[in-house]
Design an enzyme around this catalytic site. Structure first.
Site, PDB file in Angstrom:
ATOM      1  N   PHE A  77       0.836  -1.194   0.000  1.00  0.00           N
ATOM      2  CA  PHE A  77       0.000   0.000   0.000  1.00  0.00           C
ATOM      3  C   PHE A  77       0.872   1.246   0.000  1.00  0.00           C
ATOM      4  O   PHE A  77       1.789   1.373   0.799  1.00  0.00           O
ATOM      5  CB  PHE A  77      -0.894  -0.038   1.244  1.00  0.00           C
ATOM      6  CG  PHE A  77      -1.795   1.153   1.404  1.00  0.00           C
ATOM      7  CD1 PHE A  77      -2.698   1.504   0.418  1.00  0.00           C
ATOM      8  CD2 PHE A  77      -1.755   1.898   2.565  1.00  0.00           C
ATOM      9  CE1 PHE A  77      -3.547   2.588   0.581  1.00  0.00           C
ATOM     10  CE2 PHE A  77      -2.599   2.977   2.744  1.00  0.00           C
ATOM     11  CZ  PHE A  77      -3.488   3.321   1.751  1.00  0.00           C
ATOM     12  N   ILE A  79       0.819   5.745  -1.116  1.00  0.00           N
ATOM     13  CA  ILE A  79       0.261   6.958  -1.705  1.00  0.00           C
ATOM     14  C   ILE A  79       1.434   7.687  -2.352  1.00  0.00           C
ATOM     15  O   ILE A  79       2.501   7.826  -1.748  1.00  0.00           O
ATOM     16  CB  ILE A  79      -0.418   7.856  -0.642  1.00  0.00           C
ATOM     17  CG1 ILE A  79      -1.555   7.095   0.079  1.00  0.00           C
ATOM     18  CG2 ILE A  79      -0.920   9.158  -1.265  1.00  0.00           C
ATOM     19  CD1 ILE A  79      -2.712   6.656  -0.792  1.00  0.00           C
ATOM     20  N   GLN A  84       0.792  12.714  -0.619  1.00  0.00           N
ATOM     21  CA  GLN A  84       0.863  12.349   0.790  1.00  0.00           C
ATOM     22  C   GLN A  84       0.468  13.535   1.671  1.00  0.00           C
ATOM     23  O   GLN A  84       0.610  14.681   1.284  1.00  0.00           O
ATOM     24  CB  GLN A  84       2.262  11.854   1.142  1.00  0.00           C
ATOM     25  CG  GLN A  84       2.566  10.526   0.486  1.00  0.00           C
ATOM     26  CD  GLN A  84       3.915   9.968   0.853  1.00  0.00           C
ATOM     27  OE1 GLN A  84       4.591  10.446   1.750  1.00  0.00           O
ATOM     28  NE2 GLN A  84       4.326   8.925   0.145  1.00  0.00           N
ATOM     29  N   GLY A  85      -0.022  13.215   2.861  1.00  0.00           N
ATOM     30  CA  GLY A  85      -0.403  14.246   3.817  1.00  0.00           C
ATOM     31  C   GLY A  85      -1.756  14.881   3.545  1.00  0.00           C
ATOM     32  O   GLY A  85      -2.103  15.890   4.140  1.00  0.00           O
ATOM     33  N   ASN A 117       8.999   1.478  10.510  1.00  0.00           N
ATOM     34  CA  ASN A 117       8.036   2.301   9.783  1.00  0.00           C
ATOM     35  C   ASN A 117       6.844   2.577  10.716  1.00  0.00           C
ATOM     36  O   ASN A 117       5.743   2.070  10.529  1.00  0.00           O
ATOM     37  CB  ASN A 117       7.590   1.615   8.491  1.00  0.00           C
ATOM     38  CG  ASN A 117       6.760   2.523   7.608  1.00  0.00           C
ATOM     39  OD1 ASN A 117       6.371   3.614   8.002  1.00  0.00           O
ATOM     40  ND2 ASN A 117       6.494   2.064   6.400  1.00  0.00           N
ATOM     41  N   LEU A 123      -0.996   3.979  11.323  1.00  0.00           N
ATOM     42  CA  LEU A 123      -2.098   4.042  10.356  1.00  0.00           C
ATOM     43  C   LEU A 123      -2.927   2.761  10.414  1.00  0.00           C
ATOM     44  O   LEU A 123      -4.150   2.803  10.515  1.00  0.00           O
ATOM     45  CB  LEU A 123      -1.542   4.246   8.944  1.00  0.00           C
ATOM     46  CG  LEU A 123      -2.544   4.128   7.798  1.00  0.00           C
ATOM     47  CD1 LEU A 123      -3.521   5.300   7.817  1.00  0.00           C
ATOM     48  CD2 LEU A 123      -1.802   4.058   6.466  1.00  0.00           C
ATOM     49  N   TYR A 124      -2.257   1.615  10.362  1.00  0.00           N
ATOM     50  CA  TYR A 124      -2.976   0.342  10.368  1.00  0.00           C
ATOM     51  C   TYR A 124      -3.695   0.107  11.697  1.00  0.00           C
ATOM     52  O   TYR A 124      -4.805  -0.424  11.717  1.00  0.00           O
ATOM     53  CB  TYR A 124      -2.023  -0.805  10.029  1.00  0.00           C
ATOM     54  CG  TYR A 124      -1.403  -0.674   8.659  1.00  0.00           C
ATOM     55  CD1 TYR A 124      -2.167  -0.281   7.555  1.00  0.00           C
ATOM     56  CD2 TYR A 124      -0.051  -0.920   8.444  1.00  0.00           C
ATOM     57  CE1 TYR A 124      -1.603  -0.156   6.298  1.00  0.00           C
ATOM     58  CE2 TYR A 124       0.518  -0.797   7.185  1.00  0.00           C
ATOM     59  CZ  TYR A 124      -0.268  -0.415   6.118  1.00  0.00           C
ATOM     60  OH  TYR A 124       0.293  -0.284   4.875  1.00  0.00           O
ATOM     61  N   ARG A 126      -5.034   2.377  13.557  1.00  0.00           N
ATOM     62  CA  ARG A 126      -6.254   3.200  13.517  1.00  0.00           C
ATOM     63  C   ARG A 126      -7.389   2.506  12.768  1.00  0.00           C
ATOM     64  O   ARG A 126      -8.558   2.808  12.974  1.00  0.00           O
ATOM     65  CB  ARG A 126      -5.973   4.559  12.867  1.00  0.00           C
ATOM     66  CG  ARG A 126      -5.311   5.557  13.788  1.00  0.00           C
ATOM     67  CD  ARG A 126      -5.340   6.969  13.226  1.00  0.00           C
ATOM     68  NE  ARG A 126      -4.707   7.133  11.930  1.00  0.00           N
ATOM     69  CZ  ARG A 126      -3.406   7.336  11.740  1.00  0.00           C
ATOM     70  NH1 ARG A 126      -2.578   7.391  12.755  1.00  0.00           N
ATOM     71  NH2 ARG A 126      -2.940   7.494  10.525  1.00  0.00           N
TER      72      ARG A 126
END
Length: 147
Positions: A77, A79, A84-85, A117, A123-124, A126
């Site tokens: 995955f 972006i 990004q952002g 990372n 992120l994951y 969340r």
């Protein structure tokens, strides 16, 4: 924003292959070109273009479906560095999960990330993924989400 997912095909592979992460993220993922080649040659995965209003903004791969475990990998995955952002990652993860649920009979979605990372792990988390305590063959940390 009008975001959507499209499987990579003869008509869009070049624009997806041109996507890139930032320089400091290149150790966290193979190039999109490599991922597309791997997906095409091994034919165990599906490459997905991530779009906003016909503009490619990201890439993901799904596959390595295990019928007996009813599990699948959500892999590679990213972006594009130019986008990004802007909140795309958080918007696309639910769409990718929906794509997986609509195309596979699954109970578990698995993914992995390179140790260090921390933004990816957060992120994951969340989105409901948790560490399994396992590592893949490349030493990446495995997370999963039970549906």
């Amino acid at each position: 924003m009008s975001i959507y997912i499209e499987e990579v095909n003869k008509g869009n592979w070049r624009e997806i292959a041109a996507l890139e992460v930032t320089e400091n993220q290149k150790d966290f993922m193979e190039s999109v070109s490599f991922c597309l080649a791997e997906s095409f040659i091994e034919q165990l995965t599906t490459s997905l273009g991530l779009y906003d209003d016909n503009q490619p903004v990201g890439y993901a791969m799904t596959g390595f479906y295990f019928d007996e475990k009813r599990s699948i990998w959500f892999d590679r995955f990213m972006i594009d560095r130019r986008f990004q952002g802007q909140g795309y990652a958080n918007q696309f993860i639910p769409l990718i999960e929906k794509y997986i649920i609509e195309n596979y009979d699954v109970q578990i979605i698995r993914l992995s990330f390179v140790p260090g990372n921390n933004p990816a792990e957060q992120l994951y988390k969340r989105h409901g993924f948790v560490r399994t305590g396992q590592h893949d063959s490349e030493g990446e940390i495995i997370m999963e989400k039970h549906l």
